[in-house]
Design a protein around this motif. Structure first.
Motif, PDB file in Angstrom:
ATOM      1  N   LEU A  17       0.822  -1.210   0.000  1.00  0.00           N
ATOM      2  CA  LEU A  17       0.000   0.000   0.000  1.00  0.00           C
ATOM      3  C   LEU A  17       0.859   1.266   0.000  1.00  0.00           C
ATOM      4  O   LEU A  17       0.533   2.242  -0.678  1.00  0.00           O
ATOM      5  CB  LEU A  17      -0.940  -0.006   1.197  1.00  0.00           C
ATOM      6  CG  LEU A  17      -2.095  -1.001   1.125  1.00  0.00           C
ATOM      7  CD1 LEU A  17      -2.857  -1.024   2.441  1.00  0.00           C
ATOM      8  CD2 LEU A  17      -3.020  -0.671  -0.017  1.00  0.00           C
ATOM      9  N   ILE A  18       1.950   1.253   0.747  1.00  0.00           N
ATOM     10  CA  ILE A  18       2.845   2.411   0.775  1.00  0.00           C
ATOM     11  C   ILE A  18       3.490   2.616  -0.590  1.00  0.00           C
ATOM     12  O   ILE A  18       3.555   3.751  -1.090  1.00  0.00           O
ATOM     13  CB  ILE A  18       3.902   2.252   1.885  1.00  0.00           C
ATOM     14  CG1 ILE A  18       3.240   2.361   3.258  1.00  0.00           C
ATOM     15  CG2 ILE A  18       5.013   3.279   1.740  1.00  0.00           C
ATOM     16  CD1 ILE A  18       4.151   1.998   4.410  1.00  0.00           C
ATOM     17  N   GLY A  20       2.327   1.691  -3.469  1.00  0.00           N
ATOM     18  CA  GLY A  20       1.294   2.168  -4.380  1.00  0.00           C
ATOM     19  C   GLY A  20       0.922   3.617  -4.139  1.00  0.00           C
ATOM     20  O   GLY A  20       0.661   4.368  -5.082  1.00  0.00           O
ATOM     21  N   ALA A  21       0.898   4.049  -2.887  1.00  0.00           N
ATOM     22  CA  ALA A  21       0.514   5.424  -2.571  1.00  0.00           C
ATOM     23  C   ALA A  21       1.609   6.427  -2.915  1.00  0.00           C
ATOM     24  O   ALA A  21       1.320   7.541  -3.356  1.00  0.00           O
ATOM     25  CB  ALA A  21       0.161   5.530  -1.092  1.00  0.00           C
ATOM     26  N   VAL A  22       2.863   6.036  -2.723  1.00  0.00           N
ATOM     27  CA  VAL A  22       3.962   6.964  -2.982  1.00  0.00           C
ATOM     28  C   VAL A  22       4.208   7.123  -4.483  1.00  0.00           C
ATOM     29  O   VAL A  22       4.564   8.200  -4.947  1.00  0.00           O
ATOM     30  CB  VAL A  22       5.248   6.471  -2.261  1.00  0.00           C
ATOM     31  CG1 VAL A  22       6.461   7.257  -2.684  1.00  0.00           C
ATOM     32  CG2 VAL A  22       5.058   6.554  -0.764  1.00  0.00           C
ATOM     33  N   MET A  24       2.352   7.335  -7.425  1.00  0.00           N
ATOM     34  CA  MET A  24       1.076   7.532  -8.116  1.00  0.00           C
ATOM     35  C   MET A  24       1.234   8.166  -9.496  1.00  0.00           C
ATOM     36  O   MET A  24       0.257   8.495 -10.153  1.00  0.00           O
ATOM     37  CB  MET A  24       0.150   8.406  -7.274  1.00  0.00           C
ATOM     38  CG  MET A  24      -0.344   7.715  -6.011  1.00  0.00           C
ATOM     39  SD  MET A  24      -1.272   6.218  -6.327  1.00  0.00           S
ATOM     40  CE  MET A  24      -2.703   6.885  -7.125  1.00  0.00           C
ATOM     41  N   SER A  39      -0.435   3.275 -12.959  1.00  0.00           N
ATOM     42  CA  SER A  39       0.498   4.070 -12.159  1.00  0.00           C
ATOM     43  C   SER A  39       1.796   3.273 -11.979  1.00  0.00           C
ATOM     44  O   SER A  39       1.838   2.058 -12.164  1.00  0.00           O
ATOM     45  CB  SER A  39      -0.110   4.405 -10.803  1.00  0.00           C
ATOM     46  OG  SER A  39      -0.261   3.241 -10.034  1.00  0.00           O
TER      47      SER A  39
END
Length: 93
Positions: A17-18, A20-22, A24, A39
């Protein structure tokens, strides 16, 4: 052992998740027949997952299946040995 597996699974989920979030930023794969818009984080996680699947498949084909064949041949050639014998289980003593 189940708690350890659960903690490892949760840690990997959080790391994914980290990542994927960083990451983008949008990117595009230009293939011969199509374009894939995604992404960078999704592309990284997908590439890692594909590498794990391909590596596991190679290990299965090159190591595990031949060893199963050798075990099957060894069990056929061993006289008087039944695969499911009624002997008591070995308890380590």
């Amino acid at each position: 052992m189940k708690v350890f597996r659960l903690l490892v699974l949760l840690a990997l989920l959080v790391i994914g998740l980290i990542i994927g979030a960083v990451n983008m930023t949008d990117m595009t794969f230009n293939l011969v027949f199509a374009q894939i818009h995604t992404s960078v984080g999704v592309a990284l996680i997908s590439a890692l997952l594909l590498g794990v699947v391909v590596g596991a498949g190679l290990v299965l084909v090159s190591v595990v299946i031949p060893l199963y064949g050798q075990l099957r041949r060894a069990n056929k050639g061993a006289p008087g040995v039944r695969p499911h014998s009624s002997a008591p289980p070995f308890d380590g003593r």
